[in-house]
Design an enzyme around this catalytic site. Structure first.
Site, PDB file in Angstrom:
ATOM      1  N   ASP A 246       0.818  -1.224   0.000  1.00  0.00           N
ATOM      2  CA  ASP A 246       0.000   0.000   0.000  1.00  0.00           C
ATOM      3  C   ASP A 246       0.850   1.273   0.000  1.00  0.00           C
ATOM      4  O   ASP A 246       0.294   2.377  -0.040  1.00  0.00           O
ATOM      5  CB  ASP A 246      -0.930   0.004   1.227  1.00  0.00           C
TER       6      ASP A 246
ATOM      7  N   LYS B 292      -5.590  -1.876  -7.603  1.00  0.00           N
ATOM      8  CA  LYS B 292      -5.979  -1.294  -6.303  1.00  0.00           C
ATOM      9  C   LYS B 292      -7.085  -0.256  -6.534  1.00  0.00           C
ATOM     10  O   LYS B 292      -7.764  -0.320  -7.553  1.00  0.00           O
ATOM     11  CB  LYS B 292      -4.744  -0.688  -5.624  1.00  0.00           C
TER      12      LYS B 292
HETATM   13  C1  S3P Z   1      -5.374  -5.650   2.848  1.00  0.00           C
HETATM   14  C2  S3P Z   1      -4.573  -6.350   1.993  1.00  0.00           C
HETATM   15  C3  S3P Z   1      -3.958  -5.770   0.792  1.00  0.00           C
HETATM   16  C4  S3P Z   1      -3.953  -4.241   0.876  1.00  0.00           C
HETATM   17  C5  S3P Z   1      -5.265  -3.673   1.321  1.00  0.00           C
HETATM   18  C6  S3P Z   1      -5.656  -4.211   2.679  1.00  0.00           C
HETATM   19  C7  S3P Z   1      -5.972  -6.348   4.011  1.00  0.00           C
HETATM   20  O1  S3P Z   1      -4.707  -6.164  -0.336  1.00  0.00           O
HETATM   21  O2  S3P Z   1      -3.584  -3.698  -0.370  1.00  0.00           O
HETATM   22  O3  S3P Z   1      -5.207  -2.257   1.400  1.00  0.00           O
HETATM   23  O4  S3P Z   1      -6.429  -5.664   4.944  1.00  0.00           O
HETATM   24  O5  S3P Z   1      -5.974  -7.585   4.005  1.00  0.00           O
HETATM   25  P1  S3P Z   1      -4.419  -7.589  -1.072  1.00  0.00           P
HETATM   26  O6  S3P Z   1      -4.646  -8.637  -0.078  1.00  0.00           O
HETATM   27  O7  S3P Z   1      -5.432  -7.645  -2.177  1.00  0.00           O
HETATM   28  O8  S3P Z   1      -3.021  -7.489  -1.571  1.00  0.00           O
END
Ligand code: S3P
Length: 430
Positions: A314, A341
Site C-alpha cells: 500500500d 488497487k
Molecule cells: C489488505 C490487503 C492488501 C492491501 C489492502 C488491505 C488487508 O490487499 O492492499 O489495502 O487488509 O488484508 P491484497 O490482499 O489484495 O493485496
C-alpha cells in the site's frame, strides 16, 4: 473536494496522532460480529472504508455503537438475511471478507460497490470459496461484482493461493471457521498476518508453518474481543516520507503497529539512508507496536522487488514521492498488483507525477524514477484513490509553487484527519 498546498513547506515538527490501522480495524470488526456477545474495539479506524463494513453488518442484523470517536462496541449475533444489496463502497477488503463470512450463512445476499470496485478481481476469492462448496453467482464471466451468494454448508480445502493476498487468505480463513474439516492454505509469499494473529488470540486452532496455514474448525462461536488497534503504519508512511524529504523536519510517532508483514517501507527507506530511530517494541493484543523518531535525510536510490513488494504493497504511491527526492535511479518491479488497487496505481502515479516534473517511467509491473528532481506545483488528480491523493499532497510540500490535488475527498476513506494533522504541524493546506 480539492486540497491546495502552497509548496516549499517549513520543517515538519511534532508528535502527530495517527488513526487506527485499517486492516486490523476491518478484521476486528468482522470477527467481533461473528462472536458471541459484545466486543469492544478501541482506536478503531472511523473512516469511509470501515463505515461501509459497519453499514453492511447492520443490514445483516449486527448492531454497533461508537462509545466515542474511535471506540466501537460491536454486538456480535447470529447474522440475518439482508433486505437490501450490501454496498461495499470502494472497499475491496469489505467485499472479500464478507464473501468469506456469507459463504456459510443460511440465506442469500448480494454484494455490490462503486464502479471501480466492480472492476477489481473477485475471481481470486470466488474460485476457492466455490471449491469449499459456496454458491456464488455473477452476471460477469470474469466473476466481477455485483455478486450474489447463497450461503450453505462448506467443507475444508487444501489450496495454494495464486497471489500473496491477505484479503483472499482472510476470506478463506473466515469461511474455514464454519467448514467441515480442516482448511490448509499455502501462500506464494508472506502477506499481512493480522487475521492469523487475531484468530489465534480468540482461541481458534490455527497453526502456521512458513507460508502454510492450517485451520481446524471447532464449530463453536468465537468469544468476544476486547482489543486496542495499533496506529496505522500505512497512514504513518505519508508523514514519515514528509519528514524525510522536507528539510529540517523531525517527527515523533507513537504506538505505531510494526507487524513485520507491514514494515517493508521502513526497511527499504532505511536502506536508502533514512534517519529513523525505533523505540522498544511491545506486543499489544498480539500485534507489535513501537514509537519512531524520523528526521530529514538525504536519500539514495534503491531497487525493490520480490517479497518486499508485498510487505509495502500500500506504500508505493508515497514511496514514489520519496524516490523523486532520492539520488540515482530507483526501480520497482514485481508490483503488477498495484494496477488493481483503488486506481491503477502505476499509470496514475506516472501520469500525475509527470505533471509535477518528475522523471518517472511506467513498466508493466512497476516504475523507474530518476532523482532528485525539484518538483513543480501543478493541478493533479487523485483518480478517486485515497493513497494517491495523500501522496500527491506530500509531493506538494516540496514543490516549487502551488499544488492542487483534485478529488481529495477520497482521503476520507482511510485517514480523514490527514489535512488537519498537516495543518497542525504548520503546513499551509486548504
Ligand atoms: C489488505 C490487503 C492488501 C492491501 C489492502 C488491505 C488487508 O490487499 O492492499 O489495502 O487488509 O488484508 P491484497 O490482499 O489484495 O493485496
Amino acid at each position: 473536494m480539492n486540497l491546495t498546498l502552497s509548496g516549499n513547506a517549513k520543517p515538519l515538527l511534532g508528535n502527530p496522532q495517527l488513526p487506527g490501522d485499517k486492516s486490523i480495524s476491518h478484521r476486528a470488526l468482522l470477527l467481533a460480529s461473528l462472536a458471541e456477545g459484545p466486543s469492544r474495539i478501541r482506536n478503531f479506524l472511523h473512516a469511509g472504508v470501515t463505515d461501509v463494513m459497519v453499514k453492511s453488518l447492520s443490514a445483516l442484523g449486527i448492531e454497533t455503537e461508537y462509545l466515542n470517536q474511535d471506540d466501537l462496541l460491536v454486538l456480535g449475533h447470529v447474522w440475518q438475511a439482508p433486505e437490501r444489496t450490501l454496498d461495499c463502497g470502494n472497499s475491496g477488503t469489505t467485499m472479500r471478507f464478507l464473501l468469506g463470512a456469507l459463504a456459510s450463512s443460511t440465506f442469500v445476499s448480494t454484494l455490490d460497490g462503486t464502479d471501480r470496485l466492480r472492476q477489481r478481481p473477485m475471481a481470486r476469492v470466488v474460485e476457492p470459496l466455490t471449491r469449499m462448496g459456496a454458491n456464488i453467482r455473477t452476471p460477469s464471466a470474469k466473476h466481477l461484482a455485483p455478486l450474489t451468494i447463497q450461503g450453505g454448508p462448506l467443507h475444508g480445502i487444501e489450496y495454494t493461493l495464486p497471489v500473496a493476498s491477505a484479503q483472499v487468505k482472510t476470506a478463506l480463513l473466515i469461511a474455514a471457521l464454519n467448514a467441515e474439516g480442516p482448511t490448509i492454505l499455502e501462500e506464494p509469499g508472506p502477506s499481512r498476518d493480522h487475521t492469523e494473529r487475531m484468530l489465534i488470540s480468540m482461541g481458534v486452532s490455527l497453526q502456521k508453518n512458513g507460508n502454510r496455514i492450517r485451520l481446524e474448525p471447532e464449530n463453536t462461536k468465537l468469544p468476544p474481543l476486547s482489543t486496542t488497534v495499533p496506529r496505522d503504519i500505512s497512514a504513518a508512511a505519508f508523514l514519515i516520507t514528509a519528514a524525510l524529504i522536507v528539510p529540517g523536519s523531525r517527527l515523533y510517532l507513537n504506538q505505531l503497529g510494526v507487524n513485520p508483514t507491514r514494515t517493508g517501507l521502513i526497511d527499504v527507506i532505511k536502506r536508502m539512508g533514512a534517519r529513523i530511530k525505533t523505540g522498544p517494541v511491545t506486543v499489544i493484543n498480539s500485534e507489535p507496536v513501537t514509537d519512531l523518531e524520523i528526521s530529514f535525510s538525504e536519500l539514495q536510490a534503491t531497487d525493490i522487488f520480490g517479497e518486499n513488494v508485498v510487505r509495502m504493497i500500500d506504500e508505493f504511491p508515497i514511496f514514489a514521492i520519496a524516490a523523486t527526492q532520492a539520488k540515482g535511479t530507483t526501480t520497482v518491479r514485481d508490483a503488477g498488483e498495484l494496477r488493481i488497487k483503488e486506481s491503477d496505481r502505476i499509470t496514475a502515479l506516472v501520469t500525475e507525477l509527470r505533471k509535477m516534473g518528475a522523471a518517472i517511467e511506467e513498466c508493466s509491473d512497476g516504475f523507474v524514477v530518476d532523482g532528485p528532481t525539484r518538483l513543480k506545483g501543478a493541478v493533479v488528480q487523485s483518480h478517486g484513490d485515497h493513497r494517491l491523493a495523500m501522496a500527491l499532497s506530500i509531493a506538494g510540500l516540496v514543490a516549487e509553487g502551488e499544488t492542487v490535488v483534485e478529488g481529495a475527498d477520497s482521503i476520507e476513506q482511510s485517514f480523514p484527519s490527514f489535512p488537519s494533522v498537516l495543518a497542525e504541524m504548520g503546513v499551509d493546506i486548504r
